[in-house]
Design an enzyme around this catalytic site. Structure first.
Site: not given
Length: 404
Positions: A46, A254, A320-321
């Site tokens: 975020e 992650r 995924p961008l």
């Protein structure tokens, strides 16, 4: 509350910042005498998504200090890396009436800009009582979450009605927010600001340098991986090595607390491993562990293709961008409900390869490594989807400034 604080203290064994800043969790932050725009993010993803928006707000010179809060130490570390001294930082207060009230009494923000799905009842209620507008930006709500909220509609509805403005990623999200009690006039579809991903020249240069270190060999990157996925990824890489012996897997867990365990997992599986944090040479490694903070975007740019984690298990997927913006092939597992709209558009534009298992993933990577034309075409289609959907950032920033 004692149990929650004890948990932070226990976690502080590996993340000292959690112990050093317990007061911030209780709302004991610095006092401000100047206007403040409060931007709240959950964690690293975020923070990165909010980055372009924060930079635009800084460029507007709004005569207000920007305060970025996050839930995690990794989120704040990422924010500091991105913005330096241009903004202020704090952990978000725990969602208790007293903690939020103390926080608002010291900060007195002009507005609370909250990213995506950070819906905290006390935070929203206390802001409403203090007449602090709450904007939910880049808002998304999966069907699964919407059904969960509907089960407790009587508790949720009064909170949702206190949100001033929701900038939803898609009409599906907007409709779900209306279903759980948000006033229709407060919901607007602006699109996802994640399509406005910004790859700076500094990141591009770092990616070029990293690629030189990795060498002229097939490289695939697995980003934001979780427990339960790493084993599947390593088995997929074993299959890849059977067809492309020089191939390299760059794996980026992650969560930092898993760096060590993933390294051990790869070694036990029989792979030669190099760790980026130790500056180990990956020239003869089969697995390169991206165990540093804030470099995933750069590492995507150093690869030939990318798998986006959190999708081979029921985690809901990650963004995924970021690899798509590099114009490289994007691969993903089936569990992507957290990015439902984004994946719908990538699939419609034939810019993503969806697999159902680690075995299928290995087969897809083998095929893409063998066919440069398909790899290039897939990457170009992924980038085209990103470029086609840009513009949400402008709408969100204008919406914030107008309402201020």
């Amino acid at each position: 509350m004692p149990l929650v604080l004890a948990r932070f203290w226990w976690q502080g064994r590996h993340a000292p910042a959690l112990r050093q800043n317990l007061g911030q969790r209780l709302g004991l932050v610095q006092c401000y005498s100047q206007p403040v725009i409060w931007v709240h993010t959950a964690s690293v993803g975020e923070v990165i998504a909010a980055g372009p928006m924060i930079r635009r707000l800084l460029d507007r010179k709004l005569e207000a200090r920007i305060l970025v809060t996050a839930m995690t130490d990794t989120g704040l570390a990422q924010a500091r890396k991105m913005f330096g001294d241009d903004v202020d930082y704090s952990y978000v207060p725990l969602d208790t009436p007293g903690s939020v009230r103390r926080f608002l009494g010291r900060v007195t923000p002009k507005v609370a800009v909250v990213l995506e799905t950070e819906i905290w009842p006390n935070l929203i209620t206390q802001c409403y009582r203090k007449q602090v507008p709450v904007f939910l930006i880049n808002a998304r709500l999966s069907e699964r979450s919407a059904r969960g909220y509907e089960r407790v509609r009587g508790l949720v509805r009064p909170v949702m009605q206190k949100i001033t403005w929701i900038a939803a990623q898609a009409e599906k999200d907007a409709e779900r927010f209306r279903r759980i009690g948000v006033a229709p006039a407060s919901v607007e579809v602006t699109g996802s600001v994640k399509f406005d991903v910004d790859i700076t020249e500094g990141i591009r240069e770092s990616a070029r340098q990293c690629r030189q270190i990795l060498g002229a060999r097939p490289v695939w990157v697995a980003g934001s991986t979780h427990a339960g996925e790493d084993e599947q990824l390593l088995e997929a890489h074993r299959a890849v090595l059977g067809q492309h012996p020089q191939a390299l897997l760059v794996i980026v867990p992650r969560h930092p607390d898993r760096f060590g365990s993933v390294a051990e997992l790869a070694v036990k599986a029989g792979f030669t491993v190099a760790r980026r944090s130790l500056q180990q040479d990956p020239a003869h490694a089969q697995v390169y562990l991206g165990d540093t903070m804030g470099e995933l975007m750069m590492l995507y740019g150093a690869g030939d293709m990318a798998f986006v984690g959190g999708s081979l298990i029921e985690r809901g997927g990650h963004n995924p961008l970021e690899p798509a913006a590099w114009g490289i092939p994007v691969l993903s597992g089936p569990h992507v409900f957290n990015f439902e709209t984004v994946y719908e558009r990538l699939r419609a534009g034939e810019g993503v390869v969806m697999v159902q298992s680690g075995d299928e993933l290995g087969q897809a990577v083998v095929r893409l490594m063998a066919t440069r034309e398909e790899r290039q075409a897939l990457g170009e289609r992924a980038l085209a989807v990103v470029n086609k959907n840009r513009g949400a950032l402008d709408r969100v920033v204008e919406g914030i400034v107008e309402r201020l």
